[in-house]
Write a protein that holds these residues in place. Sequence first.
Motif, mmCIF file in Angstrom:
data_model
loop_
_atom_site.group_PDB
_atom_site.id
_atom_site.type_symbol
_atom_site.label_atom_id
_atom_site.label_comp_id
_atom_site.label_asym_id
_atom_site.label_seq_id
_atom_site.Cartn_x
_atom_site.Cartn_y
_atom_site.Cartn_z
ATOM 1 N N GLY A 356 82.496 46.182 25.528
ATOM 2 C CA GLY A 356 81.729 47.340 25.087
ATOM 3 C C GLY A 356 81.859 48.541 25.997
ATOM 4 N N ILE A 357 82.456 48.327 27.167
ATOM 5 C CA ILE A 357 82.667 49.430 28.119
ATOM 6 C C ILE A 357 84.120 49.883 28.085
ATOM 7 C CG2 ILE A 357 82.546 50.131 30.545
ATOM 8 C CD1 ILE A 357 80.442 47.871 30.932
ATOM 9 N N PHE A 358 85.028 49.000 28.419
ATOM 10 C CA PHE A 358 86.437 49.369 28.569
ATOM 11 C C PHE A 358 87.186 49.424 27.237
ATOM 12 C CE2 PHE A 358 85.151 47.676 32.666
ATOM 13 C CZ PHE A 358 85.651 48.640 33.535
ATOM 14 N N GLY A 359 86.533 48.977 26.165
ATOM 15 C CA GLY A 359 87.162 49.105 24.850
ATOM 16 C C GLY A 359 86.967 50.464 24.222
ATOM 17 N N GLN A 360 86.151 51.299 24.853
ATOM 18 C CA GLN A 360 85.885 52.637 24.303
ATOM 19 C C GLN A 360 87.118 53.535 24.414
ATOM 20 O OE1 GLN A 360 83.081 53.273 22.809
ATOM 21 N NE2 GLN A 360 81.775 51.591 23.515
ATOM 22 N N LYS A 361 87.264 54.436 23.450
ATOM 23 C CA LYS A 361 88.400 55.360 23.456
ATOM 24 C C LYS A 361 88.389 56.267 24.677
ATOM 25 C CE LYS A 361 89.429 55.527 18.518
ATOM 26 N NZ LYS A 361 89.604 56.392 17.331
ATOM 27 N N ALA A 362 87.200 56.559 25.195
ATOM 28 C CA ALA A 362 87.097 57.428 26.376
ATOM 29 C C ALA A 362 87.778 56.817 27.591
ATOM 30 C CB ALA A 362 85.625 57.702 26.689
ATOM 31 N N LEU A 363 87.936 55.479 27.588
ATOM 32 C CA LEU A 363 88.603 54.793 28.695
ATOM 33 C C LEU A 363 89.974 54.261 28.279
ATOM 34 C CD1 LEU A 363 85.578 52.893 30.257
ATOM 35 C CD2 LEU A 363 86.751 54.897 31.165
ATOM 36 N N GLY A 364 90.526 54.857 27.222
ATOM 37 C CA GLY A 364 91.872 54.501 26.792
ATOM 38 C C GLY A 364 91.946 53.328 25.845
ATOM 39 N N GLY A 365 90.786 52.810 25.407
ATOM 40 C CA GLY A 365 90.763 51.665 24.516
ATOM 41 C C GLY A 365 90.915 52.050 23.055
ATOM 42 N N MET A 366 90.844 51.043 22.202
ATOM 43 C CA MET A 366 91.018 51.257 20.764
ATOM 44 C C MET A 366 89.743 51.753 20.088
ATOM 45 S SD MET A 366 94.193 50.443 20.079
ATOM 46 C CE MET A 366 94.251 50.044 18.332
ATOM 47 N N GLY A 367 88.595 51.583 20.746
ATOM 48 C CA GLY A 367 87.335 52.019 20.154
ATOM 49 C C GLY A 367 86.800 51.012 19.157
ATOM 50 N N GLY A 368 85.750 51.411 18.430
ATOM 51 C CA GLY A 368 85.161 50.532 17.434
ATOM 52 C C GLY A 368 84.262 49.458 18.002
ATOM 53 N N VAL A 369 83.765 49.666 19.215
ATOM 54 C CA VAL A 369 82.852 48.709 19.840
ATOM 55 C C VAL A 369 81.616 49.429 20.349
ATOM 56 C CG1 VAL A 369 84.504 46.931 20.522
ATOM 57 C CG2 VAL A 369 84.182 48.920 21.984
ATOM 58 N N SER A 370 80.550 48.661 20.513
ATOM 59 C CA SER A 370 79.288 49.199 21.011
ATOM 60 C C SER A 370 78.820 48.396 22.206
ATOM 61 C CB SER A 370 78.227 49.156 19.908
ATOM 62 O OG SER A 370 76.923 49.303 20.439
ATOM 63 N N PHE A 371 78.459 49.080 23.259
ATOM 64 C CA PHE A 371 77.952 48.400 24.448
ATOM 65 C C PHE A 371 76.711 47.588 24.128
ATOM 66 C CE2 PHE A 371 74.871 48.430 27.948
ATOM 67 C CZ PHE A 371 75.578 47.714 28.903
ATOM 68 N N PHE A 372 75.805 48.142 23.324
ATOM 69 C CA PHE A 372 74.547 47.458 23.041
ATOM 70 C C PHE A 372 74.751 46.232 22.152
ATOM 71 C CE2 PHE A 372 73.132 51.739 24.198
ATOM 72 C CZ PHE A 372 72.222 51.412 25.202
ATOM 73 N N SER A 373 75.670 46.316 21.198
ATOM 74 C CA SER A 373 75.977 45.136 20.385
ATOM 75 C C SER A 373 76.520 44.014 21.258
ATOM 76 C CB SER A 373 77.004 45.495 19.300
ATOM 77 O OG SER A 373 76.460 46.382 18.362
ATOM 78 N N GLN A 374 77.412 44.378 22.178
ATOM 79 C CA GLN A 374 77.996 43.375 23.064
ATOM 80 C C GLN A 374 76.943 42.765 23.976
ATOM 81 O OE1 GLN A 374 81.006 43.673 21.051
ATOM 82 N NE2 GLN A 374 81.535 42.539 22.904
ATOM 83 N N LEU A 375 76.089 43.590 24.530
ATOM 84 C CA LEU A 375 75.065 43.118 25.459
ATOM 85 C C LEU A 375 74.057 42.208 24.767
ATOM 86 C CD1 LEU A 375 73.666 43.236 28.256
ATOM 87 C CD2 LEU A 375 72.440 45.265 27.433
ATOM 88 N N ILE A 376 73.568 42.623 23.606
ATOM 89 C CA ILE A 376 72.513 41.865 22.921
ATOM 90 C C ILE A 376 73.006 40.492 22.502
ATOM 91 C CG2 ILE A 376 71.121 41.776 20.817
ATOM 92 C CD1 ILE A 376 70.805 44.837 21.098
ATOM 93 N N VAL A 377 74.178 40.430 21.870
ATOM 94 C CA VAL A 377 74.681 39.130 21.406
ATOM 95 C C VAL A 377 74.987 38.225 22.591
ATOM 96 C CG1 VAL A 377 76.520 37.956 20.136
ATOM 97 C CG2 VAL A 377 75.552 40.076 19.252
ATOM 98 N N THR A 378 75.543 38.789 23.658
ATOM 99 C CA THR A 378 75.823 37.985 24.848
ATOM 100 C C THR A 378 74.546 37.363 25.399
ATOM 101 O OG1 THR A 378 77.734 39.365 25.420
ATOM 102 C CG2 THR A 378 76.784 38.039 27.181
ATOM 103 N N LEU A 379 73.480 38.139 25.486
ATOM 104 C CA LEU A 379 72.204 37.623 25.995
ATOM 105 C C LEU A 379 71.612 36.578 25.058
ATOM 106 C CD1 LEU A 379 70.560 40.918 27.339
ATOM 107 C CD2 LEU A 379 71.621 39.083 28.668
ATOM 108 N N VAL A 380 71.734 36.792 23.750
ATOM 109 C CA VAL A 380 71.217 35.822 22.784
ATOM 110 C C VAL A 380 71.953 34.485 22.928
ATOM 111 C CG1 VAL A 380 71.086 35.245 20.322
ATOM 112 C CG2 VAL A 380 70.380 37.509 21.117
ATOM 113 N N VAL A 381 73.258 34.536 23.088
ATOM 114 C CA VAL A 381 74.047 33.314 23.267
ATOM 115 C C VAL A 381 73.618 32.588 24.538
ATOM 116 C CG1 VAL A 381 76.366 32.428 23.773
ATOM 117 C CG2 VAL A 381 76.032 34.073 21.911
ATOM 118 N N ILE A 382 73.400 33.316 25.618
ATOM 119 C CA ILE A 382 72.970 32.708 26.881
ATOM 120 C C ILE A 382 71.638 31.987 26.708
ATOM 121 C CG2 ILE A 382 72.116 33.223 29.202
ATOM 122 C CD1 ILE A 382 74.257 35.444 29.332
ATOM 123 N N VAL A 383 70.678 32.650 26.099
ATOM 124 C CA VAL A 383 69.344 32.049 25.911
ATOM 125 C C VAL A 383 69.432 30.808 25.030
ATOM 126 C CG1 VAL A 383 67.058 32.418 24.925
ATOM 127 C CG2 VAL A 383 68.115 34.205 26.311
#
Length: 428
Positions: A356-383
């Motif tokens: 959700g960070i390095f996939g952003q177009k601003a950092l040369g990535g392809m885009g189409g990702v959200s930091f918050f989507s990545q963070l929330i699902v990751t935390l849900v999986v951990i719990v």
Amino acid sequence: MPKTKKVAAMVTFLAGLGLSGTAMAADGDAAGELASSSNTLFILLGAVMILAMHGGFAFLEVGSVRRKNQVNALNKIICEWGFSTIVYFLIGYPLARGVSLLVPVEELAADHGFEYVKFFLLLGFAACIPAIISGGVAERAKFWTNSVAGAIFVGLVYPLIEGTTWGQFSNCLGGADGWMANTFGAPFHDFAGSVVVHATGGWLALPAIMLLGPRLKRYETNSIKVSSIPFLALGSWILIVGWFGFNVMSAGNLSNVSGLVAINSLMAMVGGTIAAMAISKNDAGFVHNGALAGLVAVCAGSDLYHPVCAAVVGAFAGGIFVFMFENETEKWRIDDVLGVWPLHGICGAWGGIAAGIFGQKALGGMGGVSFFSQLIVTLVVIVLCLAASTLVYGLMKVTVGIRLSAHEELRGSDLSVHMIEANPEEAM
């Protein structure tokens, strides 16, 4: 020339060449058959590469445990693959994908049996869960109770996570019109399993490790040494090579294959290796595990990153592994034999968030990702994993027990469980 006349002229020309409509249709059918068989072969090769990775899991554990537990390490990995196959075939795959493999064979044999090799490929991902846990609970866990726990995770817990991220229920998290996309601008993205596979395995392992407690005399002496750096390194190399099947074949079919995934996997592996080498002052165990840490972390965004960012993600993972493993085992006294919680659990979670960070177009990535989507699902999986593992291992601990007796542990699980040593001739 009018369009109708052009079409008529083309038909006349092709007919003159002997290419009738029937022949052209036959050529089209042949092209379709070639594409179908190519996809089947592509996925089959990936499945075999992932199967080979489990040999890597085995030798990584063989090299990391004492000689009296090497047979146990080898037997656990291959037997857990067998148990995982049966459970995932009957329960896990239908739950995650909505496809029963018990239907008449002609229903799934179409497209050169593509559905069957797809199961084989995805089984390789599912079977990683008990293989990951195995390294953390090594040298003191009961063989059968740990096998039962692994089967529960492969049959129920992992398919729930797979189904809601990659499978039949994925629209809620991964769909373009799902809740995540509508709320945060992009769905959850995990191309090859940083969160879905590795974080799941690592966080399922942590409660088991803590409920088992440390190995006897683990903290009464200076340390317990690994038995074989060559075997440890062999396991790492087998995993590294197989990982390119793990990541690249996650494309699902030949038409979606991407060299970007391959180069990003390479760069992350290199980044993890060099970072672990530098931080650990060239410790062999950390170097070879640092490579794996980089590969764990890059899975989620391997189809998004610029290669430079992939190297950065891998380097962070290599550093995370060294730092967390040293603190986990020495400062916090969590006896995680192979460091599976930091390697798969923490680096897998890092990989999910990093997408959700390095996939952003601003950092040369392809885009189409959200930091918050990545963070929330990751935390849900951990719990979810912490809760499921605590429940399963906790119930087993108070009922049938999850740990070898002190006598069995001191004797070694090779003789206590399997009645043979790793090198029987040496005892003659």
